[in-house]
Design an enzyme around this catalytic site. Structure first.
Site, PDB file in Angstrom:
ATOM      1  N   HIS A 106      -6.339  13.361   1.723  1.00  0.00           N
ATOM      2  CA  HIS A 106      -7.390  12.904   0.813  1.00  0.00           C
ATOM      3  C   HIS A 106      -8.807  13.228   1.309  1.00  0.00           C
ATOM      4  O   HIS A 106      -9.739  12.441   1.121  1.00  0.00           O
ATOM      5  CB  HIS A 106      -7.233  11.406   0.530  1.00  0.00           C
ATOM      6  CG  HIS A 106      -5.932  11.054  -0.151  1.00  0.00           C
ATOM      7  ND1 HIS A 106      -5.346  11.857  -1.111  1.00  0.00           N
ATOM      8  CD2 HIS A 106      -5.088   9.988   0.008  1.00  0.00           C
ATOM      9  CE1 HIS A 106      -4.224  11.296  -1.525  1.00  0.00           C
ATOM     10  NE2 HIS A 106      -4.035  10.175  -0.868  1.00  0.00           N
ATOM     11  N   HIS A 176      -6.963   7.174  -7.230  1.00  0.00           N
ATOM     12  CA  HIS A 176      -5.772   6.673  -6.530  1.00  0.00           C
ATOM     13  C   HIS A 176      -5.425   5.237  -6.947  1.00  0.00           C
ATOM     14  O   HIS A 176      -5.067   4.407  -6.108  1.00  0.00           O
ATOM     15  CB  HIS A 176      -6.015   6.769  -5.023  1.00  0.00           C
ATOM     16  CG  HIS A 176      -4.789   6.953  -4.198  1.00  0.00           C
ATOM     17  ND1 HIS A 176      -3.791   6.005  -4.139  1.00  0.00           N
ATOM     18  CD2 HIS A 176      -4.390   7.974  -3.421  1.00  0.00           C
ATOM     19  CE1 HIS A 176      -2.834   6.446  -3.335  1.00  0.00           C
ATOM     20  NE2 HIS A 176      -3.169   7.637  -2.880  1.00  0.00           N
ATOM     21  N   TYR A 178      -3.339   2.115  -8.165  1.00  0.00           N
ATOM     22  CA  TYR A 178      -1.942   1.659  -8.101  1.00  0.00           C
ATOM     23  C   TYR A 178      -1.714   0.786  -9.337  1.00  0.00           C
ATOM     24  O   TYR A 178      -2.162  -0.370  -9.381  1.00  0.00           O
ATOM     25  CB  TYR A 178      -1.684   0.818  -6.852  1.00  0.00           C
ATOM     26  CG  TYR A 178      -1.681   1.581  -5.550  1.00  0.00           C
ATOM     27  CD1 TYR A 178      -2.860   2.119  -5.022  1.00  0.00           C
ATOM     28  CD2 TYR A 178      -0.508   1.757  -4.815  1.00  0.00           C
ATOM     29  CE1 TYR A 178      -2.859   2.808  -3.818  1.00  0.00           C
ATOM     30  CE2 TYR A 178      -0.501   2.445  -3.605  1.00  0.00           C
ATOM     31  CZ  TYR A 178      -1.681   2.967  -3.118  1.00  0.00           C
ATOM     32  OH  TYR A 178      -1.684   3.647  -1.925  1.00  0.00           O
ATOM     33  N   ASP A 246       7.025  10.238  -3.497  1.00  0.00           N
ATOM     34  CA  ASP A 246       5.693  10.555  -2.966  1.00  0.00           C
ATOM     35  C   ASP A 246       5.561  12.070  -3.083  1.00  0.00           C
ATOM     36  O   ASP A 246       5.420  12.769  -2.097  1.00  0.00           O
ATOM     37  CB  ASP A 246       5.585  10.068  -1.512  1.00  0.00           C
ATOM     38  CG  ASP A 246       4.158  10.140  -0.993  1.00  0.00           C
ATOM     39  OD1 ASP A 246       3.265  10.515  -1.769  1.00  0.00           O
ATOM     40  OD2 ASP A 246       3.946   9.813   0.191  1.00  0.00           O
ATOM     41  N   GLU A 308      -1.462  10.383  -9.482  1.00  0.00           N
ATOM     42  CA  GLU A 308      -2.661  11.068  -9.001  1.00  0.00           C
ATOM     43  C   GLU A 308      -2.658  12.485  -9.569  1.00  0.00           C
ATOM     44  O   GLU A 308      -1.960  13.354  -9.074  1.00  0.00           O
ATOM     45  CB  GLU A 308      -2.659  11.114  -7.475  1.00  0.00           C
ATOM     46  CG  GLU A 308      -2.564   9.765  -6.808  1.00  0.00           C
ATOM     47  CD  GLU A 308      -1.921   9.834  -5.425  1.00  0.00           C
ATOM     48  OE1 GLU A 308      -2.415  10.580  -4.560  1.00  0.00           O
ATOM     49  OE2 GLU A 308      -0.916   9.146  -5.207  1.00  0.00           O
TER      50      GLU A 308
HETATM   51  C1  BGC Z   1       0.149   9.831  -0.407  1.00  0.00           C
HETATM   52  C2  BGC Z   1       0.985   8.845   0.370  1.00  0.00           C
HETATM   53  C3  BGC Z   1       0.054   7.902   1.094  1.00  0.00           C
HETATM   54  C4  BGC Z   1      -0.845   7.247   0.077  1.00  0.00           C
HETATM   55  C5  BGC Z   1      -1.854   6.325   0.681  1.00  0.00           C
HETATM   56  C6  BGC Z   1      -0.650   9.068  -1.400  1.00  0.00           C
HETATM   57  O1  BGC Z   1      -1.416   9.912  -2.191  1.00  0.00           O
HETATM   58  O2  BGC Z   1       0.907  10.829  -1.004  1.00  0.00           O
HETATM   59  O3  BGC Z   1       1.810   9.500   1.288  1.00  0.00           O
HETATM   60  O4  BGC Z   1       0.775   6.933   1.820  1.00  0.00           O
HETATM   61  O5  BGC Z   1      -1.525   8.216  -0.679  1.00  0.00           O
HETATM   62  O6  BGC Z   1      -2.590   6.944   1.660  1.00  0.00           O
END
Ligand code: BGC
Length: 343
Positions: A106, A176, A178, A246, A308
């Site tokens: 990221h 990002h 949730y 993931d 995402e």
């Molecule tokens: C990643 C995960 C990670 C999460 C939080 C996601 O975009 O693919 O592997 O644990 O972000 O950092």
């Protein structure tokens, strides 16, 4: 209507603001200047009962100390860059290896921890701006980022990303959030459709192997809506590596939604539209209940799912993937819509 409130102060004394965009359905979206974070989406269920459909934090301390990028704007390069390294025109760039000291995840600790500059554009649009200096986190180019958040009257939250660099560089931006359409518990009972015939399998460091694998006959087949929990523990090497989902899905082209999630008890529906080629489905696999989230409740495994929208992971090292390199002065633009309804 947009209302501004104080949201607290970071450990190093920076005052964080929270902007609430509200439409005439009483739907509310909170956006923090810290990380240009979508911190709360308050939306009705089929009985008109409102709940916050985002898992995350209600304090700045939570975001600062326990972040898994909950609701944040992530970049410059969302997702992973293998070995924190890539080349543009023969020049090698080494970027922050913030995951296990091996991988850049990221974009490193910049965009999601900085305070963005907010500007109210009109009654339902908020712009967040940040200029990242040349060389930040090792990336080339001074980049002017703008993210425009618009809450429409049909309960669609549109997120538009604009960027211009003064040097040739790579850019991959996403949000990002949730999501948990029930507003509580885990998301295993949510039904999910992803309009993707293929996905990108990963190695032990979560880097795509380069294979574009058909989802057909695998746990990754979401072309017909199915419960997120149905195959999440399937006997599949990829599920084992990700401890669940993931993975990047290679979106089919077309006008329809890239993904649709439905939570039967609340009746809430989330449609995702994007102009991007990929979407990472991350089902909060690494959350384990040790971190306390909103309302004092632990962030349990699968407390939320992320969709995402993105260029594929590690694209700067994968010439066969759709490319995300921008020239100096070229306008980077991408748009994703999260639309809420009930059925
Ligand atoms: C990643 C995960 C990670 C999460 C939080 C996601 O975009 O693919 O592997 O644990 O972000 O950092």
């Amino acid at each position: 209507m947009i209302i501004k409130n104080a949201f607290g102060t970071t450990a190093d004394g920076r005052a964080v603001d929270c902007y609430t965009i509200k439409n005439s359905n009483e739907t509310e979206v909170d956006i923090l200047t810290y990380g240009a974070t979508v911190n709360r989406i308050y939306v009705a269920d089929k009985n008109g009962e409102f709940a916050d459909v985002l898992a995350g934090f209600d304090t700045i301390d939570g975001h600062e100390n326990h972040s898994d990028y909950e609701g944040m704007t992530v970049g410059r390069y969302a997702n992973r860059i293998a070995n924190g390294k890539f080349s543009i025109d023969g020049v090698e760039y080494n970027v922050e290896k913030n995951e296990k000291g091996i991988t850049c995840l990221h974009g490193g600790a910049e965009l999601s921890t900085t305070l963005w500059k907010a500007m109210i554009v009109d009654d339902n649009s908020l712009e967040m701006a940040y200029t990242s200096p040349d060389g930040a986190m090792g990336f080339p180019g001074k980049v002017e980022f703008k993210v425009l958040f618009t809450l429409h009257e049909d309960n669609a939250l549109k997120i538009e990303y604009f960027a211009v660099s003064d040097k040739k560089t790579v850019i991959n931006m996403t949000n990002h959030a949730y999501f948990n359409l029930a507003g509580k518990g885990d998301v295993l009972n949510h039904e999910l459709m992803i309009n993707a015939d293929a996905y990108t399998p990963i190695d032990e460091n979560s880097i795509p192997t380069g294979e574009i694998r058909k989802v057909e006959g695998t746990a990754f087949d979401f072309r017909q809506s199915k419960k997120i929990g149905r195959d999440i523990t399937a006997d599949d090497e990829q599920i084992r590596i990700g401890r669940g989902y993931d993975h990047n899905f290679c979106l089919n082209e077309g006008d329809g939604p890239a993904a649709v999630a439905y939570e039967p008890e609340s009746g809430r529906v989330l449609e995702v539209y994007t102009d991007l080629c990929g979407v990472q489905l991350y089902t909060g696999n690494f959350l384990d209940g040790t971190i306390i989230g909103k309302g004092g409740n632990p962030l349990i495994q699968h407390a939320g799912f992320c969709l995402e929208t993105q260029y594929y992971p590690n694209t700067p090292n994968m010439p066969e993937f759709p490319q995300c390199t921008v020239d100096a002065g070229e306008k980077f633009y991408t748009c994703t819509v999260f639309k809420f309804s009930v059925k």
